[in-house]
Design an enzyme around this catalytic site. Sequence first.
Site, mmCIF file in Angstrom:
data_model
loop_
_atom_site.group_PDB
_atom_site.id
_atom_site.type_symbol
_atom_site.label_atom_id
_atom_site.label_comp_id
_atom_site.label_asym_id
_atom_site.label_seq_id
_atom_site.Cartn_x
_atom_site.Cartn_y
_atom_site.Cartn_z
ATOM 1 C CD GLU A 168 5.017 -3.417 -3.316
ATOM 2 O OE1 GLU A 168 4.923 -2.275 -3.641
ATOM 3 O OE2 GLU A 168 4.324 -4.581 -3.755
ATOM 4 C CB CYS A 214 3.950 -1.676 -6.807
ATOM 5 S SG CYS A 214 2.394 -2.654 -6.259
ATOM 6 N N GLY A 264 0.900 -1.122 0.023
ATOM 7 C CA GLY A 264 0.019 0.019 0.045
ATOM 8 C C GLY A 264 0.919 1.334 0.107
ATOM 9 N N GLY A 304 1.003 4.647 4.837
ATOM 10 C CA GLY A 304 0.217 3.894 5.724
ATOM 11 C C GLY A 304 1.400 2.455 6.091
#
Lengths: 525, 525
Positions: free
Chosen positions: A265, A302, A241, A245
């Site tokens: 990650e 990502c 995320g 966070g």
Amino acid sequence: MNLTGELLIGQQAVKGSRDPIVAINPATGERLPTEFNGGTAEDVSRACELAGSAFDTYRESSLEARASFLETIADEIEAIGDALIERAVAESGLPQGRIQGERGRTCGQLRLFAKTVRAGEWLGVRVDPALPDRQPMPRVDLRQRHIALGPVAVFGASNFPLAFSVAGGDTASALAAGCPVVVKAHPAHPGTCELVGRAVQAAVKQCGLPEGVFSMLHDSSFEVGQALVADPRIKAGGFTGSRKGGLALLDIAQRRPEPIPFYAEMSSINPVFLMPAALKARGKALGEAFVGSLNMGAGQFCTNPGLVIAIESPDLDAFVDAAAQAVEASAAQTMLTPGIHDAYDHGVSALAANAKVREVARGQQGDGPNQCQSGLFVAAGEDVIADESLQAEIFGASSLIVACRDAAEVKRVAEALEGQLTATLQMDDGDLEAARTLLPILERKAGRIMANGWPTGVEVCHAMVHGGPFPATSDARSTSVGTAAILRFLRPVCYQDLPDALLPEAVRESNPLKLRRLLDGERES
Amino acid sequence: MNLTGELLIGQQAVKGSRDPIVAINPATGERLPTEFNGGTAEDVSRACELAGSAFDTYRESSLEARASFLETIADEIEAIGDALIERAVAESGLPQGRIQGERGRTCGQLRLFAKTVRAGEWLGVRVDPALPDRQPMPRVDLRQRHIALGPVAVFGASNFPLAFSVAGGDTASALAAGCPVVVKAHPAHPGTCELVGRAVQAAVKQCGLPEGVFSMLHDSSFEVGQALVADPRIKAGGFTGSRKGGLALLDIAQRRPEPIPFYAEMSSINPVFLMPAALKARGKALGEAFVGSLNMGAGQFCTNPGLVIAIESPDLDAFVDAAAQAVEASAAQTMLTPGIHDAYDHGVSALAANAKVREVARGQQGDGPNQCQSGLFVAAGEDVIADESLQAEIFGASSLIVACRDAAEVKRVAEALEGQLTATLQMDDGDLEAARTLLPILERKAGRIMANGWPTGVEVCHAMVHGGPFPATSDARSTSVGTAAILRFLRPVCYQDLPDALLPEAVRESNPLKLRRLLDGERES
């Protein structure tokens, strides 16, 4: 299957007592059926208690039993049928074909981990037999194997509602390692979470495993997530995320009385280096292919290529022109959530407002809610080196082309990069020497280095590294995709002179699991 | 070799500008020759700059070159001759035979890592070849190897002035992994540090390596240590010492803008379980052997048996009587430093003052400074469960016998333990079932589990785990002794579709290093 909106705690399903979460169809703004009430710290405690109780039994389940469990989860997910596809499409705004592919990937991943469990390489068995006659001192008998760390907290990602969520890579690898899992469901796709969670729950029952092997909780705020990482029975965490966070949860994991590994990650802009010969040979084609990667999934990967680095030249101009045309022709795409869309708009506006940045192209405007209008920008190498805000990840289809004066500046830009999941070289034979100069820098900066491909698209296999130096992840020693992901949830234990009858199977003298052990430092053939 | 008291920064030797450190002979209280002035944050920065510059070259040195470097270090250490033994004895108060043995272990360890480097197993090579015809999508070519993390900060321990210090396990494993090393010298044995540091410096020169591969700095306060862990060029740390010191450095490592792995080996009381049949068969002999382990090196081992757990019985009484007699007969021994001696006295006094604890025996008083007077105490199982202060490590020859009412209480004590380096079972055939019940708990609590031995004595081999759950170490996924220690300083990198000419040797198609790779998930034979 009807959704109930309940928390799944072991084999129970109970309604949460916190505020309801309601899923929104991002393509229409409509509320989707079912309210998912969030759990409490007490619900977390119950799930963790069950997970802790299940741990010793589950981690010593036979390789066959554990592999079969993973395969049963895959079967149960497939058995949900179209209801899963429909709900995931509605909750994510992602196209049906993409979600179908993602289901295949998720189930394939579970089955690959089943195979990995059976192969037993992950047990990491090392045997140094006793040397009773050694001088001046005899050597004792020493045997090492890996055991599971303990119950794992999993935080799924919004952008892969199946492959990085309830039964995604973190859960599959943790279960494969022998760790019970407690999932915090993602509030953007709670119905998808419930469907998959119930599939895992059913597999636990069908395989006769202790119920604490799996639980899944909804979270109306941060109560569940924070309590989960802080719970003393949780021994590791997996997260995909945002940087904010991830760092908040990492901080909780590190400040516990007993700190635990927390694999977050988080953020990566996946630099692409356009080398001179490649740019000269195929600048236009590269520009078009690049935008294909940029726009994939509305850029919500990502591994989205957020930075393109090259030396100023007419060849680069040709690349930029082709890319600009492709961006301008790009249809708007629905983003995953209103929050992600807002963050994207904010990120693109901030980039456009930077005096050092020139907007090259924007994609077409959409007419529904939460539309991603692709963006392409240019800045000079020295400005990117000087202004770290230009390295901030914009989650969505936006990329910054970095025009450098020369090869030395390209190197300086590379050195100024933060840690990345990937780095890409577009190169031809004539670029070999220049690429060789960049490679050591890229190895220090990224988990995966590729040539003549695009970073989007992550193969689930043995050699994959989906990881990289901070802030791409919180732990560069690991990957969250591929079979090496299992290693995150293991630790070595050494047995010294234990009677064979007391030894775990993996390290028994007769080698009943037929492992290829490291025997006195040599791999058995 | 004359000591100069200088800092070793790359190939330079420079006098530090901070307050001088003077070594004390703990056996006599005498000041030993030479003043070792501490370095500054600027010295740290210079050493780290050199280490950073050396990194890309050193990490890609050939396996043979790196192995040969490790062997040269061992040769250079041996070449110091008696001067090293004399200085280490004077600075540590440890007996000559012990220091000679430790030198052998240190050099043997360097040579074992040389062998490990050559074998290449640590490269962790995985190859998934391209599948151009795969449906629905071709698979790209993916190759994984491990590369070094980057420059490593090493903090040596007081209790092993050779084997856990300047060229000890952390340094040897980091250098083996391809990481330059910057050592913070231990202030209790600065002369030993200089002698060994100069040996490493000479080996760097002799092997033609970049000078930044090794530096060593003295620290008059905490300036050097703190700056070292905070330096952005440092990418990992290794530490052996107190819980307080380890946690302070771990905190710095985690709060950096780029957090790094920090391997701290801190605190362990190494529980020994006396099982009923063994106790019945040989309670007296066990009591005597136990005190042998307890007193070894004045109890100044990470693996000293600080807790003994058994069910109350006349057999336990026989053990306690025999142990008490042996403790009472124990001659006092010189401890490593006045600080360690003070902490020992304080710890033993606090234990003796605890109303739940009964003093069973003390050893003989010594007549010099810094004498360790062994201590043996007893407490009830329920009190140990209730009062966590009874689990505090007392560094030195002191142990607490925990008398439990029954096997269930033994299990509860085991469950109440913090993480440990070791757990020991004294057991006979009749204890097998009871041991089987304890084993899962011990696996969760300790890095090494042994039967019918004593925790002191740690074999340097392939299967060893000198590690364990927090607070034994900061990272249960690792060992600081044995060849698996190299894995702490590595991370995986994946190469996708790179031209063979650009690939590192380890992952080239022709497999020039003749590694047994994981090929499509199967180990090559």
